[in-house]
Design an enzyme around this catalytic site. Sequence first.
Site, PDB file in Angstrom:
ATOM      1  N   GLN A  87      42.163   0.716  73.381  1.00  0.00           N
ATOM      2  CA  GLN A  87      41.112   1.583  72.847  1.00  0.00           C
ATOM      3  C   GLN A  87      40.646   2.577  73.927  1.00  0.00           C
ATOM      4  O   GLN A  87      40.386   2.201  75.064  1.00  0.00           O
ATOM      5  CB  GLN A  87      39.936   0.714  72.361  1.00  0.00           C
ATOM      6  CG  GLN A  87      38.824   1.476  71.666  1.00  0.00           C
ATOM      7  CD  GLN A  87      39.262   2.114  70.346  1.00  0.00           C
ATOM      8  OE1 GLN A  87      40.105   1.589  69.642  1.00  0.00           O
ATOM      9  NE2 GLN A  87      38.685   3.264  70.025  1.00  0.00           N
ATOM     10  N   ASP A 147      49.676   3.509  68.232  1.00  0.00           N
ATOM     11  CA  ASP A 147      48.783   4.679  68.308  1.00  0.00           C
ATOM     12  C   ASP A 147      49.587   5.986  68.335  1.00  0.00           C
ATOM     13  O   ASP A 147      49.043   7.061  68.088  1.00  0.00           O
ATOM     14  CB  ASP A 147      47.962   4.625  69.607  1.00  0.00           C
ATOM     15  CG  ASP A 147      46.518   4.216  69.371  1.00  0.00           C
ATOM     16  OD1 ASP A 147      46.014   4.422  68.252  1.00  0.00           O
ATOM     17  OD2 ASP A 147      45.909   3.696  70.321  1.00  0.00           O
ATOM     18  N   LYS A 156      38.646  -1.862  62.762  1.00  0.00           N
ATOM     19  CA  LYS A 156      40.098  -2.092  62.730  1.00  0.00           C
ATOM     20  C   LYS A 156      40.390  -3.553  62.395  1.00  0.00           C
ATOM     21  O   LYS A 156      41.312  -3.854  61.634  1.00  0.00           O
ATOM     22  CB  LYS A 156      40.715  -1.725  64.092  1.00  0.00           C
ATOM     23  CG  LYS A 156      40.806  -0.214  64.300  1.00  0.00           C
ATOM     24  CD  LYS A 156      41.150   0.170  65.738  1.00  0.00           C
ATOM     25  CE  LYS A 156      41.127   1.688  65.895  1.00  0.00           C
ATOM     26  NZ  LYS A 156      41.245   2.145  67.282  1.00  0.00           N
TER      27      LYS A 156
HETATM   28  N1  GUN Z   1      39.580   6.392  70.563  1.00  0.00           N
HETATM   29  C1  GUN Z   1      39.284   7.275  69.569  1.00  0.00           C
HETATM   30  N2  GUN Z   1      40.268   7.301  68.660  1.00  0.00           N
HETATM   31  C2  GUN Z   1      41.217   6.436  69.087  1.00  0.00           C
HETATM   32  C3  GUN Z   1      42.468   6.033  68.560  1.00  0.00           C
HETATM   33  O1  GUN Z   1      42.945   6.508  67.509  1.00  0.00           O
HETATM   34  N3  GUN Z   1      43.145   5.109  69.299  1.00  0.00           N
HETATM   35  C4  GUN Z   1      42.657   4.595  70.454  1.00  0.00           C
HETATM   36  N4  GUN Z   1      43.401   3.705  71.112  1.00  0.00           N
HETATM   37  N5  GUN Z   1      41.496   4.949  70.971  1.00  0.00           N
HETATM   38  C5  GUN Z   1      40.775   5.869  70.271  1.00  0.00           C
END
Ligand code: GUN
Length: 295
Positions: free
Chosen positions: A97, A120, A53
């Site tokens: 996350q 998100d 990211k």
């Molecule tokens: N863990 C797996 N996929 C995601 C996501 O799209 N966002 C977040 N915050 N955690 C994740």
Amino acid sequence: MATILSGKECAAAMHEELKIKVDELKNKHNLTPRLAVILVGDDPGSVSYVRGKEKDCLRVGIEFQLHKFDTDYSEADLLALILQLNDDHAIHGFIVQLPLPGHINEEKVLYAIDPEKDVDGFHPVNIGRMMIGAQCFLPATPHGIQQLLVRNNIPIEGQHVVIVGRSNIVGKPLAMMLVQKKQHANATVTLCHTRTKNLADITRTADILVAAAGRPDTITRDMVKENAVVIDVGVNRINDPTKKQGYRLIGDVDFTTVCEIASAITPVPGGVGPMTRTMLLHNTIQAARNHAGIS
Ligand code: GUN
């Protein structure tokens, strides 16, 4: 043989578009979108996702701020940090996350995030807005799948989409998005899961089959209709001593045999994953625009 739907290529094209949007915000509005990511613990998958990211943000010109903590970081401290980021005008969007360590209540954490900064799209307010077809931050993986289909000219309207897997971040929101009475949707959706009876009978009726169960070989050749489009959301680590890291990634679909019957299929890696990361960038740019009142 199936056409390979490259998320990597599609994401790269989208990065170019997003970079132009970011440059325009910087030049015309003196606005640099800024994303913060909170990472608690050292789950190897999460560490690698967050690194990806950051790389993507820098590529399109979004500023990235990482808040990284040890596994024993307390729930109270995490909630306090979320409130601080909610009030920080320099941060346009942020994510926590997942998964979080067991001592932290995920629901409490997601509820604490300001829905206007929830890039998100996991806050119940955004999920509710999505369900009724209102403006919201769409969750990245389902949005990325929709964009991958649209940008590869795969029709969705009137198609039977079968989704295997009912998670809150993929299966359920994807079903909700594709069933909307809207452009790039209007599908007939069937949502299957671990208690579905006669799964193969249902998957064989899919025009678009989405595997999001988190288990290798969930979808085998006999479960796929001829010329169906197959989207593989799975990311499973398989031991492989021939690899430097000692493992390789495989999806939920038996790729080699399903390739023989499907008309198009996403690879793992390089399919849905890069699209997911790209849609987070899209939401962050939108959050910055919203913050500055730019339509
Ligand atoms: N863990 C797996 N996929 C995601 C996501 O799209 N966002 C977040 N915050 N955690 C994740």
